[in-house]
Write a protein that holds these residues in place. Structure first.
Motif, PDB file in Angstrom:
ATOM      1  N   UNK A  49       4.111  -1.099  -6.562  1.00  0.00           N
ATOM      2  CA  UNK A  49       3.078   0.460  -7.348  1.00  0.00           C
ATOM      3  C   UNK A  49       2.703   2.033  -6.129  1.00  0.00           C
ATOM      4  N   UNK A  50       2.184   2.333  -7.612  1.00  0.00           N
ATOM      5  CA  UNK A  50       2.100   3.705  -5.751  1.00  0.00           C
ATOM      6  C   UNK A  50       1.007   3.406  -5.360  1.00  0.00           C
ATOM      7  N   UNK A  51       0.203   2.631  -5.966  1.00  0.00           N
ATOM      8  CA  UNK A  51      -1.297   2.038  -5.632  1.00  0.00           C
ATOM      9  C   UNK A  51      -0.687   1.774  -3.908  1.00  0.00           C
ATOM     10  N   UNK A  52      -0.140   0.094  -4.154  1.00  0.00           N
ATOM     11  CA  UNK A  52      -0.183   0.474  -3.130  1.00  0.00           C
ATOM     12  C   UNK A  52      -0.029   1.008  -2.205  1.00  0.00           C
ATOM     13  N   UNK A  53       1.378   1.927  -2.098  1.00  0.00           N
ATOM     14  CA  UNK A  53       2.029   2.466  -1.226  1.00  0.00           C
ATOM     15  C   UNK A  53       0.594   3.928  -0.822  1.00  0.00           C
ATOM     16  N   UNK A  54      -0.368   4.117  -2.160  1.00  0.00           N
ATOM     17  CA  UNK A  54      -1.357   5.369  -1.909  1.00  0.00           C
ATOM     18  C   UNK A  54      -2.327   4.244  -1.018  1.00  0.00           C
ATOM     19  N   UNK A  55      -2.464   3.351  -0.715  1.00  0.00           N
ATOM     20  CA  UNK A  55      -3.320   2.421   0.257  1.00  0.00           C
ATOM     21  C   UNK A  55      -2.398   2.324   1.331  1.00  0.00           C
ATOM     22  N   UNK A  56      -0.778   1.782   1.883  1.00  0.00           N
ATOM     23  CA  UNK A  56      -0.535   1.610   2.768  1.00  0.00           C
ATOM     24  C   UNK A  56      -0.537   3.350   3.598  1.00  0.00           C
ATOM     25  N   UNK A  57      -0.693   3.996   2.432  1.00  0.00           N
ATOM     26  CA  UNK A  57      -0.182   5.832   3.583  1.00  0.00           C
ATOM     27  C   UNK A  57      -1.551   6.627   3.992  1.00  0.00           C
ATOM     28  N   UNK A  58      -2.961   5.870   3.399  1.00  0.00           N
ATOM     29  CA  UNK A  58      -4.505   5.507   3.634  1.00  0.00           C
ATOM     30  C   UNK A  58      -4.381   5.237   4.711  1.00  0.00           C
ATOM     31  N   UNK A  59      -3.994   3.903   5.084  1.00  0.00           N
ATOM     32  CA  UNK A  59      -3.887   3.160   6.101  1.00  0.00           C
ATOM     33  C   UNK A  59      -3.477   4.010   7.070  1.00  0.00           C
ATOM     34  N   UNK A  60      -2.395   4.515   7.378  1.00  0.00           N
ATOM     35  CA  UNK A  60      -1.310   5.038   8.001  1.00  0.00           C
ATOM     36  C   UNK A  60      -2.681   6.580   8.335  1.00  0.00           C
ATOM     37  N   UNK A  61      -2.699   6.862   7.458  1.00  0.00           N
ATOM     38  CA  UNK A  61      -3.558   8.219   7.861  1.00  0.00           C
ATOM     39  C   UNK A  61      -4.736   7.873   8.654  1.00  0.00           C
ATOM     40  N   UNK A  62      -5.326   7.288   8.392  1.00  0.00           N
ATOM     41  CA  UNK A  62      -6.866   6.457   8.804  1.00  0.00           C
ATOM     42  C   UNK A  62      -6.739   6.076  10.294  1.00  0.00           C
ATOM     43  N   UNK A  63      -5.416   6.286  10.961  1.00  0.00           N
ATOM     44  CA  UNK A  63      -5.303   5.248  11.918  1.00  0.00           C
ATOM     45  C   UNK A  63      -5.618   3.503  11.704  1.00  0.00           C
ATOM     46  N   UNK A  64      -5.491   2.774  10.596  1.00  0.00           N
ATOM     47  CA  UNK A  64      -5.694   1.588  10.620  1.00  0.00           C
ATOM     48  C   UNK A  64      -4.771   0.840  10.366  1.00  0.00           C
ATOM     49  N   UNK A  65      -5.640  -1.109  10.872  1.00  0.00           N
ATOM     50  CA  UNK A  65      -3.577  -1.163  11.044  1.00  0.00           C
ATOM     51  C   UNK A  65      -3.605  -1.646   9.074  1.00  0.00           C
ATOM     52  N   UNK A  66      -2.048  -2.400   8.825  1.00  0.00           N
ATOM     53  CA  UNK A  66      -1.514  -2.093   7.895  1.00  0.00           C
ATOM     54  C   UNK A  66      -1.250  -3.250   8.253  1.00  0.00           C
TER      55      UNK A  66
END
Length: 172
Positions: free
Chosen positions: A137-154
């Motif tokens: 889902x788009x929400x999953x993609x948004x969650x992954x992208x948010x973690x990447x931008x904050x440099x958190x572990x996905x």
């Protein structure tokens, strides 16, 4: 107990068969089998037998394909062709049912290692991972992208998304 029964016990223990099944195959009680195995270093888990490895390897090579893996009956080997392991197709099916092959695989969604019985081509460790990968889902993609931008572990990145992101990096 005669010499042939003793060698059959040793063979069947090396093949991973328990005391009760060996006793049933040879017409002896479980306790007689267990006592013999304890006296000769064949006790414990049948799959973990490595007491005297050199001697055991020589013995295993000498008696390989002499007895049926399933029922323990003596096999008649022909001079040509592949050596028999089972006395009949029923014994082969019973052995494969009782001793399934276990494959160590990696889930394509969550990347966790898991064990799969009898199935080598499984892609996902659970139905949940399959559903999340199939209906991303788009929400999953948004969650992954948010973690990447904050440099958190996905935790979970679908394989197709990882390949897509890596292709963008390689093209730049």
């Amino acid at each position: 107990m005669n010499d042939e029964q003793r060698s059959q016990i040793r063979i069947l223990r090396y093949e991973g068969i328990g005391y009760k099944k060996i006793g049933d195959a040879l017409g002896l009680s479980r306790d007689i089998i267990r006592g013999y195995c304890k006296r000769h270093g064949l006790d414990g888990r049948a799959t973990d037998l490595v007491k005297n490895q050199d001697e055991d390897e020589k013995f295993k090579q000498k008696i390989t394909n002499v007895y049926c893996l399933s029922c323990g009956s003596k096999l008649e080997q022909k001079g040509i062709g592949a050596k028999k392991k089972y006395c009949s197709i029923e014994c082969k099916r019973k052995w494969e049912k009782d001793n399934p092959k276990i494959y160590k695989l990696r889930c394509e969604y969550c990347r966790k290692e898991y064990l799969s019985e009898r199935v080598k081509k499984r892609k996902f460790c659970s139905n949940e991972c399959y559903v999340r990968n199939r209906f991303f889902k788009e929400e999953d993609a948004a969650e992954i992208l948010g973690k990447i931008m904050k440099r958190k572990q996905v935790d979970y990145v679908p394989k197709w998304l990882e390949e897509l992101l890596l292709s963008y990096i390689k093209n730049d």
